[in-house]
Scaffold this active site. Structure first.
Site, PDB file in Angstrom:
ATOM      1  N   ARG A 176     -42.774  59.642   9.380  1.00  0.00           N
ATOM      2  CA  ARG A 176     -42.344  58.269   9.072  1.00  0.00           C
ATOM      3  C   ARG A 176     -43.385  57.470   8.278  1.00  0.00           C
ATOM      4  NH1 ARG A 176     -40.312  58.561  14.380  1.00  0.00           N
ATOM      5  NH2 ARG A 176     -38.100  59.084  14.308  1.00  0.00           N
ATOM      6  N   LYS A 200     -43.302  52.860  -6.305  1.00  0.00           N
ATOM      7  CA  LYS A 200     -41.993  53.512  -6.428  1.00  0.00           C
ATOM      8  C   LYS A 200     -42.208  55.011  -6.356  1.00  0.00           C
ATOM      9  CE  LYS A 200     -39.145  50.381  -9.210  1.00  0.00           C
ATOM     10  NZ  LYS A 200     -38.354  50.309 -10.459  1.00  0.00           N
ATOM     11  N   GLU A 228     -45.961  53.427 -22.930  1.00  0.00           N
ATOM     12  CA  GLU A 228     -45.937  52.491 -21.802  1.00  0.00           C
ATOM     13  C   GLU A 228     -47.047  51.434 -21.950  1.00  0.00           C
ATOM     14  OE1 GLU A 228     -43.417  52.665 -19.700  1.00  0.00           O
ATOM     15  OE2 GLU A 228     -42.839  54.775 -19.434  1.00  0.00           O
ATOM     16  N   LYS A 276     -49.144  45.388 -14.817  1.00  0.00           N
ATOM     17  CA  LYS A 276     -48.190  45.914 -13.847  1.00  0.00           C
ATOM     18  C   LYS A 276     -48.487  45.364 -12.456  1.00  0.00           C
ATOM     19  CE  LYS A 276     -45.545  49.722 -12.110  1.00  0.00           C
ATOM     20  NZ  LYS A 276     -45.041  51.084 -12.290  1.00  0.00           N
ATOM     21  N   GLU A 293     -38.310  44.685  -7.082  1.00  0.00           N
ATOM     22  CA  GLU A 293     -37.481  44.525  -8.273  1.00  0.00           C
ATOM     23  C   GLU A 293     -36.211  43.727  -8.011  1.00  0.00           C
ATOM     24  OE1 GLU A 293     -37.494  47.943 -10.915  1.00  0.00           O
ATOM     25  OE2 GLU A 293     -35.611  47.282 -11.817  1.00  0.00           O
ATOM     26  N   ARG A 316     -39.695  42.187 -11.989  1.00  0.00           N
ATOM     27  CA  ARG A 316     -40.153  43.572 -12.181  1.00  0.00           C
ATOM     28  C   ARG A 316     -39.268  44.321 -13.170  1.00  0.00           C
ATOM     29  NH1 ARG A 316     -42.550  47.882  -7.637  1.00  0.00           N
ATOM     30  NH2 ARG A 316     -42.894  49.566  -9.132  1.00  0.00           N
ATOM     31  N   ASN A 368     -38.853  47.497 -17.416  1.00  0.00           N
ATOM     32  CA  ASN A 368     -37.879  48.443 -17.968  1.00  0.00           C
ATOM     33  C   ASN A 368     -37.603  48.209 -19.451  1.00  0.00           C
ATOM     34  OD1 ASN A 368     -37.540  49.702 -15.465  1.00  0.00           O
ATOM     35  ND2 ASN A 368     -36.056  48.157 -14.838  1.00  0.00           N
ATOM     36  N   HIS A 381     -36.196  50.935 -21.560  1.00  0.00           N
ATOM     37  CA  HIS A 381     -35.764  52.005 -20.665  1.00  0.00           C
ATOM     38  C   HIS A 381     -34.249  52.165 -20.567  1.00  0.00           C
ATOM     39  CE1 HIS A 381     -39.960  52.174 -19.675  1.00  0.00           C
ATOM     40  NE2 HIS A 381     -39.789  53.157 -18.815  1.00  0.00           N
ATOM     41  N   HIS A 414     -33.541  55.754 -21.401  1.00  0.00           N
ATOM     42  CA  HIS A 414     -32.979  56.702 -20.440  1.00  0.00           C
ATOM     43  C   HIS A 414     -31.733  57.386 -20.981  1.00  0.00           C
ATOM     44  CE1 HIS A 414     -35.117  55.005 -16.627  1.00  0.00           C
ATOM     45  NE2 HIS A 414     -35.821  55.933 -17.231  1.00  0.00           N
ATOM     46  N   HIS A 457     -40.433  61.486 -21.734  1.00  0.00           N
ATOM     47  CA  HIS A 457     -40.070  60.145 -21.258  1.00  0.00           C
ATOM     48  C   HIS A 457     -40.667  59.033 -22.147  1.00  0.00           C
ATOM     49  CE1 HIS A 457     -39.197  56.833 -18.528  1.00  0.00           C
ATOM     50  NE2 HIS A 457     -40.463  56.481 -18.622  1.00  0.00           N
TER      51      HIS A 457
HETATM   52  N1  LIG Z   1     -42.925  55.813  -9.951  1.00  0.00           N
HETATM   53  C1  LIG Z   1     -42.907  55.131 -11.067  1.00  0.00           C
HETATM   54  O1  LIG Z   1     -43.038  53.920 -11.069  1.00  0.00           O
HETATM   55  C2  LIG Z   1     -42.735  55.875 -12.355  1.00  0.00           C
HETATM   56  C3  LIG Z   1     -42.925  55.208 -13.564  1.00  0.00           C
HETATM   57  C4  LIG Z   1     -42.817  55.932 -14.742  1.00  0.00           C
HETATM   58  C5  LIG Z   1     -42.532  57.286 -14.706  1.00  0.00           C
HETATM   59  N2  LIG Z   1     -42.333  57.908 -13.511  1.00  0.00           N
HETATM   60  C6  LIG Z   1     -42.048  59.350 -13.455  1.00  0.00           C
HETATM   61  O2  LIG Z   1     -43.167  60.029 -13.993  1.00  0.00           O
HETATM   62  C7  LIG Z   1     -42.729  61.308 -14.441  1.00  0.00           C
HETATM   63  C8  LIG Z   1     -43.390  61.610 -15.765  1.00  0.00           C
HETATM   64  O3  LIG Z   1     -44.786  61.609 -15.578  1.00  0.00           O
HETATM   65  P1  LIG Z   1     -45.760  62.333 -16.617  1.00  0.00           P
HETATM   66  O4  LIG Z   1     -45.411  61.936 -17.979  1.00  0.00           O
HETATM   67  O5  LIG Z   1     -47.136  62.087 -16.129  1.00  0.00           O
HETATM   68  O6  LIG Z   1     -45.313  63.853 -16.483  1.00  0.00           O
HETATM   69  P2  LIG Z   1     -45.894  65.109 -15.688  1.00  0.00           P
HETATM   70  O7  LIG Z   1     -46.392  64.764 -14.355  1.00  0.00           O
HETATM   71  O8  LIG Z   1     -44.854  66.158 -15.773  1.00  0.00           O
HETATM   72  O9  LIG Z   1     -47.138  65.543 -16.597  1.00  0.00           O
HETATM   73  C9  LIG Z   1     -46.899  65.982 -17.914  1.00  0.00           C
HETATM   74  C10 LIG Z   1     -47.513  67.362 -18.164  1.00  0.00           C
HETATM   75  O10 LIG Z   1     -48.927  67.225 -18.277  1.00  0.00           O
HETATM   76  C11 LIG Z   1     -49.580  68.110 -17.364  1.00  0.00           C
HETATM   77  N3  LIG Z   1     -50.826  67.464 -16.999  1.00  0.00           N
HETATM   78  C12 LIG Z   1     -50.993  66.422 -16.143  1.00  0.00           C
HETATM   79  N4  LIG Z   1     -52.265  65.999 -16.189  1.00  0.00           N
HETATM   80  C13 LIG Z   1     -52.912  66.790 -17.073  1.00  0.00           C
HETATM   81  C14 LIG Z   1     -54.242  66.822 -17.552  1.00  0.00           C
HETATM   82  N5  LIG Z   1     -55.148  65.926 -17.165  1.00  0.00           N
HETATM   83  N6  LIG Z   1     -54.563  67.767 -18.456  1.00  0.00           N
HETATM   84  C15 LIG Z   1     -53.621  68.659 -18.903  1.00  0.00           C
HETATM   85  N7  LIG Z   1     -52.351  68.649 -18.491  1.00  0.00           N
HETATM   86  C16 LIG Z   1     -52.006  67.720 -17.591  1.00  0.00           C
HETATM   87  C17 LIG Z   1     -48.596  68.330 -16.272  1.00  0.00           C
HETATM   88  O11 LIG Z   1     -48.834  69.534 -15.575  1.00  0.00           O
HETATM   89  C18 LIG Z   1     -47.284  68.364 -17.045  1.00  0.00           C
HETATM   90  O12 LIG Z   1     -47.106  69.637 -17.601  1.00  0.00           O
HETATM   91  C19 LIG Z   1     -41.222  61.256 -14.522  1.00  0.00           C
HETATM   92  O13 LIG Z   1     -40.682  62.039 -13.474  1.00  0.00           O
HETATM   93  C20 LIG Z   1     -40.904  59.786 -14.292  1.00  0.00           C
HETATM   94  O14 LIG Z   1     -39.666  59.597 -13.642  1.00  0.00           O
HETATM   95  C21 LIG Z   1     -42.438  57.223 -12.345  1.00  0.00           C
HETATM   96 ZN   LIG Z   2     -41.244  54.568 -18.260  1.00  0.00          ZN
END
Ligand SMILES: NC(=O)c1ccc[n+]([C@@H]2O[C@H](COP(=O)([O-])OP(=O)(O)OC[C@H]3O[C@@H](n4cnc5c(N)ncnc54)[C@H](O)[C@@H]3O)[C@@H](O)[C@H]2O)c1
Ligand SMILES: [Zn+2]
Length: 376
Positions: A129, A151, A193, A234, A244, A248, A252, A255, A259, A273
């Site tokens: 939990r 999030k 971003e 942020k 949100e 907040r 987006n 987005h 999306h 993304h």
């Molecule tokens: N929670 C939130 O508020 C929020 C906000 C924006 C995005 N997201 C989520 O984030 C995700 C995308 O995140 P991302 O773009 O970081 O993708 P990711 O975590 O898939 O990383 C991208 C790639 O880079 C690699 N990688 C990571 N760090 C590295 C490093 N230092 N050196 C070499 N390779 C590295 C990873 O293994 C992966 O292959 C999506 O699922 C999205 O929905 C969440």
């Molecule tokens: Zn985003």
């Protein structure tokens, strides 16, 4: 780590009462991770959740830092990529955390990009939990966006991020040196971003980015500055509207369109993304100009910057096929940011002046997208 620990990392506070936490930003900070965790939660044991790519590059430094501070740690490595935000990997990870005898008072370390952060954060929210967790983001996107704000989510067959929770970390440690190993395309996508924060609320920051973006890409103090300004933006919004219910939603920007493009490309490597967000921001500025909300020259200035750094800004920049306007409109209406059938759009009255608009005429959007797709 061979990078010396900076004496003065940048600190950004996320002010949420007794759930407040620090974001610490700087080069070489992983070396201090164990000491920071031990100071926050003496006697806690840790479980590091990471992905295969990041494990190869940065896990040993994290383990060494924890060991040096006397923090016992186990590790769970998941496959790299969006596929790990699944029920299956969630189940495996949660079971592994329980098998590692993690109890209330122990903590999870999320070492990786947004995928690892979202998965580990959701596991932390659910196991027993609620366990504490620390974000150690290693992509630019994660350092400026996903690691901050609480999030967490995995994906459902019905769409992205549909199963999740609000669960704030107790600490974010953004070691900017980890970005040195990030593929350039991933860094550039994350930059969308950064530009988003400037374009939604900070015209001064936008002008700074126009002048200094090359230094942000090169690393060093400019990179750290851009990350800190983004996190501050942020953090301020999250502190005012954690769940949100209003403001907040400005985060987006780009987005709703983004999306839809991302979904149209099947959430594949065809369009990352951040790339979808860049195209989405450009469409939001273009649409705002078409509606007479912002001068065309100002919208063009915003779009020019995104194009200059090498991000896509129109459908024709996206390689491979895109669906027709009907499919894109369907995807926009299906987006989870839809309230009772009306999609929410973040539009702009200027650079740094975004606002939430629930009353956009869908026929106007359709006409605008048709023009953009025809230009492809
Ligand atoms: N929670 C939130 O508020 C929020 C906000 C924006 C995005 N997201 C989520 O984030 C995700 C995308 O995140 P991302 O773009 O970081 O993708 P990711 O975590 O898939 O990383 C991208 C790639 O880079 C690699 N990688 C990571 N760090 C590295 C490093 N230092 N050196 C070499 N390779 C590295 C990873 O293994 C992966 O292959 C999506 O699922 C999205 O929905 C969440
Ligand atoms: Zn985003």
């Amino acid at each position: 780590m061979t990078v010396p620990l900076r004496a003065d990392p940048t600190m950004v506070k996320v002010a949420l009462g007794d759930r407040s936490y620090d974001i610490v930003i700087g080069r070489g900070l992983i070396a201090s991770l164990g000491a920071r965790i031990a100071a926050l939660r003496p006697r806690a044991q840790a479980a590091i959740i990471t992905d295969e790519h990041v494990a190869r590059l940065h896990l040993s430094a994290v383990e060494a830092a924890l060991t040096a501070a006397g923090v016992a740690a186990s590790r769970i490595t998941v496959p790299a990529g969006e596929g790990s935000k699944s029920f299956r990997v969630f189940e495996q990870t949660a079971e592994a955390i329980i098998a590692a005898r993690m109890e209330r008072g122990d903590l999870i370390v999320a070492l990786g990009g947004g995928v690892v952060g979202d998965l580990a954060g959701f596991v932390a929210s659910a196991v027993r939990r609620g366990l504490d967790y620390v974000q150690v983001p290693t992509t630019l996107l994660a350092q400026v966006d996903s690691s901050v704000g609480g999030k967490t989510a995995i994906n459902s067959a019905h769409g992205k991020n549909l199963v999740g929770a609000f669960h704030q970390p107790i600490l974010v440690v953004a070691d900017t040196a980890t970005l040195d190993t990030l593929p350039p395309r991933e860094f550039r996508a994350g930059y969308a971003e950064v530009a988003k924060y400037a374009l939604l609320g900070d015209a001064t920051f936008f002008a700074w980015l126009e002048t200094n973006w090359r230094d942000v890409f090169a690393g060093g103090p400019a990179r750290e500055h851009a990350i800190a300004v983004s996190c501050r933006a942020k953090a301020a919004i999250v502190a005012r509207d954690e769940r949100e219910t209003g403001e907040r939603a400005l985060l987006n920007l780009g987005h709703t369109f983004g999306h839809a493009l991302e979904a149209a490309c099947g959430f594949s490597d065809q369009l990352l993304h951040g790339e979808a967000v860049a195209a989405g921001i450009a469409l939001a500025f273009g649409f705002s100009a078409r509606q007479g909300l912002i001068p065309a020259a100002e919208a063009a200035r915003a779009i020019r910057h995104l194009a200059e750094v090498g991000l896509p800004t129109t459908p024709k920049d996206i390689s491979g096929g895109l669906p027709d306007v009907d499919r894109l409109m369907d995807l926009i209406v299906q987006d989870k940011k839809v309230k009772r059938g009306t999609p929410t759009f973040i539009l702009v009255r200027g650079i740094g002046a975004a606002f939430v608009e629930n009353g956009v005429d869908q026929d106007d959007v359709r006409a605008f997208l048709s023009e953009k797709l025809a230009a492809k």
